[in-house]
Design a protein around this motif. Sequence first.
Motif, short mmCIF file in Angstrom:
data_model
loop_
_atom_site.label_atom_id
_atom_site.label_comp_id
_atom_site.label_asym_id
_atom_site.label_seq_id
_atom_site.Cartn_x
_atom_site.Cartn_y
_atom_site.Cartn_z
N ALA A 1 -11.21 6.51 6.25
CA ALA A 1 -11.21 5.82 4.96
C ALA A 1 -9.84 5.19 4.76
CB ALA A 1 -11.53 6.78 3.83
N THR A 2 -9.81 4.05 4.09
CA THR A 2 -8.56 3.36 3.80
C THR A 2 -8.24 3.53 2.32
OG1 THR A 2 -8.93 1.73 5.54
CG2 THR A 2 -7.32 1.17 3.84
N ILE A 3 -7.09 4.13 2.05
CA ILE A 3 -6.65 4.38 0.68
C ILE A 3 -5.63 3.30 0.31
CG2 ILE A 3 -5.73 6.08 -0.91
CD1 ILE A 3 -8.33 6.88 0.59
N GLN A 4 -5.79 2.68 -0.86
CA GLN A 4 -4.90 1.60 -1.30
C GLN A 4 -4.22 2.00 -2.60
OE1 GLN A 4 -6.26 -2.47 -1.03
NE2 GLN A 4 -5.36 -2.98 -3.04
N VAL A 5 -2.93 1.64 -2.70
CA VAL A 5 -2.20 1.81 -3.93
C VAL A 5 -1.70 0.44 -4.39
CG1 VAL A 5 -0.03 2.32 -2.71
CG2 VAL A 5 -0.32 3.01 -5.11
N ASP A 6 -1.89 0.13 -5.66
CA ASP A 6 -1.36 -1.09 -6.30
C ASP A 6 -0.32 -0.65 -7.30
OD1 ASP A 6 -3.16 -2.94 -4.95
OD2 ASP A 6 -4.73 -2.12 -6.25
N ILE A 7 0.92 -1.17 -7.11
CA ILE A 7 2.03 -0.74 -7.95
C ILE A 7 2.54 -1.94 -8.73
CG2 ILE A 7 4.27 0.43 -7.97
CD1 ILE A 7 3.64 1.48 -5.18
N THR A 8 2.61 -1.78 -10.04
CA THR A 8 3.03 -2.87 -10.92
C THR A 8 4.34 -2.48 -11.58
OG1 THR A 8 0.72 -3.40 -11.37
CG2 THR A 8 2.38 -4.32 -12.87
N ASP A 9 5.38 -3.40 -11.46
CA ASP A 9 6.66 -3.08 -12.11
C ASP A 9 6.65 -3.60 -13.54
OD1 ASP A 9 7.20 -5.77 -12.03
OD2 ASP A 9 8.86 -5.62 -10.62
N GLU A 10 7.76 -3.43 -14.24
CA GLU A 10 7.78 -3.77 -15.67
C GLU A 10 7.77 -5.27 -15.92
OE1 GLU A 10 12.59 -3.55 -16.48
OE2 GLU A 10 11.34 -1.82 -16.95
N ASN A 11 7.98 -6.08 -14.87
CA ASN A 11 7.89 -7.53 -15.02
C ASN A 11 6.49 -8.05 -14.69
OD1 ASN A 11 10.62 -8.01 -15.77
ND2 ASN A 11 11.20 -7.68 -13.63
N GLY A 12 5.61 -7.08 -14.30
CA GLY A 12 4.26 -7.49 -13.95
C GLY A 12 4.09 -7.84 -12.49
N CYS A 13 5.14 -7.68 -11.70
CA CYS A 13 5.02 -7.95 -10.28
C CYS A 13 4.25 -6.82 -9.61
CB CYS A 13 6.40 -8.09 -9.64
SG CYS A 13 7.33 -9.51 -10.26
#
Length: 727
Positions: A137-149
Amino acid sequence: DGNGNDDPVTFDAGGEQVMPISSFDSTIVDSLINTGTAALSVEYRIFVDDTSSCGIRNDFWLEVIIREEADASLDPASTTDICSGDPIILVSDFTGIGTPTYSYSVASQDPGVDSVILVPSTDGSSVSVDGVGSGQATIQVDITDENGCVASATQIVNIGTTPPPNDIIGPAQPCVNTFVSYSLDSITAGNTYQWSLSNPSAGIFFNNIDTGATVIITWNSSVGNGPFNLSVTETSPEGCTTTHDLTVTLTTSVEADFSFQLNFNSDPLTVAFTELAGGGITGYTWDFGDGSAMSNDPNPVHTFPDNPMNPGQPFTYNVTLTVVGTCAPFTATITKPVTINQITVCDDVDLVAGVNFISFDVVPTDSSATAIFGSVPGLLQVSGWTNGATIFQPGGGSANTLDFVEQGKGYVVLITQNFTMQVCGSRIDTTFKRPLEIGINYHGFMGMSPQTSDDYLANLIDDNMLNDTLVVAQTYGSNVPGFTQNYVPNGGSANTLNQFENGRGYIIIVNQPVSDWRYAIGEPTELHDFIVGTVSGTAYTAGEPVEILNEAEQVIGYLEPDLDGNLRATPIYGAVSRADGGFIPGLSVGEAVSFRYNGQLVETELNFSGGMAVHEVDLRFDALNPGLDEDISLEIDEDFTLDVAPNPVGDMATLRIFNPSVGQVEVLLMDINGRVAQRLLSEAALPVGTTRIDWTSAGDLPAGMYELIAIKDGRLISGASRRIIKQ
């Protein structure tokens, strides 16, 4: 690059001038990429032409701030291999502005993966990953900083199936020196199996094969009878493992035992039975004693007929279990009384970690020590006293000498943790006082309210202080103030045992038998003395019995030292002529007493008085009998066997003796007082092999418990003794 950084801004158009999509469109399109590590800026100058006749051109400036590129990673804390039920941890790393937020998801999974369970940590910087099925299985993480990047990262994990818990099928009480097969209840194709023993010396794997779903073990008792742990580790193709265990206690003979549970108030006629037999059991036969058909169910539930004479009132049936097994003598029988129509009461006994001297104020429904103490957690040992110390230890099997508890007696419980034990049965008379035997008595207090020691023991004390029956009363334990409390007649303020309490046990030592707690009338019917002291020596093995001989060097009893060589008070008896014309051998007044161990005779200055005298001895056995080879004697101990069938014994029985080498053999039947009840075989030269002897005088014995012992070439064979129940 308005900030003059080293890394330039890249323009999608490739030049400084960006044209609108059309001459009438107010929208411009440009792609800006910041490849540096700091924010950059781009300025645009926008010209707006008035298309009216005025022909006026205006312009303004727009500054665009380009943040540095965000970056993310998702890495395992230790491994990417998951076994279902044993999750792994993935840790996220992020380079961006401020405090980020995390979002985890399953990007993809193989068809063989049934589900993936993601549990993020509190701050989101890591995630617990578990799965069911088999595959990747492929696990993905999406990380958003305080500027929305937003930055993303993935990690591939391998999911495997953990073998489920499984039962080991095979005897938990196998016979020694027999081939025994063990396997798992269910087998999974593709899995591998590795077997092991907690003590490798306890058994040998057949052909040294300890892998596979089934193994064969030959057990031996070279390191004792256990308990031992038999384990098998099951491994799936993905490397996931589960270990399955079976506790094994070895047996040397077939032993019959059972417990039972009454429904009491709700269904007072129905009883559930549980077999507790050992010895490679292959068959069961239950006779419920009520004329109904026999049952071959190992654990039957039986409904008895109501009281035939007084319906609804208590009535006792004698239930007999006969078992067939693979251990000699291959059959065994036990009978227990079962009383129907009982109204149950329960006694809660509070145990504290350490030593507890306890008693019960009920008559237990099942009085076997196994039923009462077998499930107590942390139990080390229970001790009683019936003409000597009796012991019950979990897993002790045939080595246990405390088989049943008796009303009105006390028991010493050694335990590693606090526990409240509940014992249920029928009501007991709270005024009941068990008759006292001369010497030591383990006594239980039945009263519901405490009673002063002076009042409780009054009938054992002579007001004139001339003829006290009581020698001393004592209790002790981890829950007793000062651990030990004592009471002696007329001890006054020196006595620390001031009252008797419900649920507690006591030692009461008297100098004569007591019935109904009154002075015994007349002289004892049998002459006897007591022997106390120690046994030691370079040729003596601690704990082994020592024979007591009369002047004709006949065995009339034996001493049983503890592991420190100390002797409990052991009675020796005068000869008795029975009313039926029988004769029990013993000592004559004035006769010299000697002792023998391993063929070595020790003579003393002890002469039998018959007046309850106490003789102290210090027996030393420092040299082996010159005529006895030590190695041969040890071999005799291991190979010599003595069996009786049937047991319990009725009017007749058969003795079977296996003699590994030629020698003079004597067989004696001892009663519970250590006295010779019958001499079944006088010294006779037995041939090598098996000899059968018809025991036709069994019917002359009163009902009770006896012990059968064998003496070869003047040496007691301690491993060949057998407990006999005379019906």
